[in-house]
Design an enzyme around this catalytic site. Structure first.
Site, short mmCIF file in Angstrom:
data_model
loop_
_atom_site.label_atom_id
_atom_site.label_comp_id
_atom_site.label_asym_id
_atom_site.label_seq_id
_atom_site.Cartn_x
_atom_site.Cartn_y
_atom_site.Cartn_z
N CYS A 1 -3.05 7.84 -8.07
CA CYS A 1 -3.62 7.46 -6.77
C CYS A 1 -4.85 6.73 -6.80
CB CYS A 1 -4.08 8.77 -5.77
SG CYS A 1 -2.54 9.39 -5.24
N HIS B 1 -1.96 1.51 -3.83
CA HIS B 1 -0.78 1.94 -3.35
C HIS B 1 -0.35 2.17 -1.98
CE1 HIS B 1 -2.90 5.78 -3.62
NE2 HIS B 1 -1.95 6.22 -2.82
N HIS C 1 1.36 3.75 1.89
CA HIS C 1 2.22 4.80 2.56
C HIS C 1 2.56 4.38 3.81
CE1 HIS C 1 0.73 7.94 -0.41
NE2 HIS C 1 -0.56 7.30 -0.31
N ASP D 1 -3.02 -0.85 10.43
CA ASP D 1 -1.54 -1.23 10.11
C ASP D 1 -1.44 -2.45 9.40
OD1 ASP D 1 1.19 -0.94 10.17
OD2 ASP D 1 1.28 -2.16 11.65
N HIS D 2 -0.78 -2.40 8.17
CA HIS D 2 -0.89 -3.34 7.05
C HIS D 2 -2.19 -3.79 6.59
CE1 HIS D 2 3.42 -3.34 8.48
NE2 HIS D 2 3.61 -3.96 7.37
N GLU E 1 1.02 11.54 5.38
CA GLU E 1 0.92 10.43 4.32
C GLU E 1 2.42 10.21 3.77
OE1 GLU E 1 -2.58 9.67 1.48
OE2 GLU E 1 -1.21 11.05 0.55
#
Length: 144
Positions: free
Chosen positions: A41, A47, A49, A87-88, A133
């Site tokens: 992580c 990374h 989710h 978001d994104h 998550e």
């Protein structure tokens, strides 16, 4: 037939979804210490989710509508004050309420609570948030 709803506490939950990237790292630690504590992580390339956010309000159903709060309005509030912000996005870089915080799911849910609470009606209380998550990792927060 009329149902007596006075004094009846009801909980309503709206589920919303967002995708976001982050990494876990403490800027005061070395790369090696971050990797030892946070493992994959702490990846320098981030990374992502697919998060699921459960927002639960509590209150008495309105005598005229039967609603604790209109679920469509709740969705709009969540979208405007949380989903559109995260978001994104890269949570570590793009999200103002995560600035200077370790981007754990625990800190994220507290930040989301602080984003939502001021925008909810007095007729319904923000009772709980649950943030998934992954299918196996989630956190709950009750504003305490």
């Amino acid at each position: 037939m009329q149902i007596n709803i006075e004094g009846t506490m009801v909980y309503i939950t709206r589920i919303e979804h967002f995708n976001a990237a982050h990494k876990l790292f403490n800027p005061n630690w070395s790369k090696e210490q971050n990797e030892a504590v946070f493992g994959k992580c702490a990846n320098e390339n981030w990374h992502g989710h697919n998060f699921n956010l459960h927002v639960t309000l509590k209150g008495e159903p309105d005598a005229d509508t039967g609603f604790v709060f209109d679920a469509k309005k709740l969705s709009s509030i969540i979208k405007e004050h949380v989903i559109d912000v995260v978001d994104h996005k890269n949570l570590n870089i793009d999200v103002p309420f995560m600035k200077d915080k370790i981007c754990s799911i625990e800190n994220l849910i507290i930040g989301i609570w602080n984003q939502l609470a001021p925008h909810l009606p007095a007729t319904a209380t923000l009772h709980a948030l649950k943030l998934y998550e992954t299918d196996r990792i989630f956190v709950e927060y009750f504003g305490e």
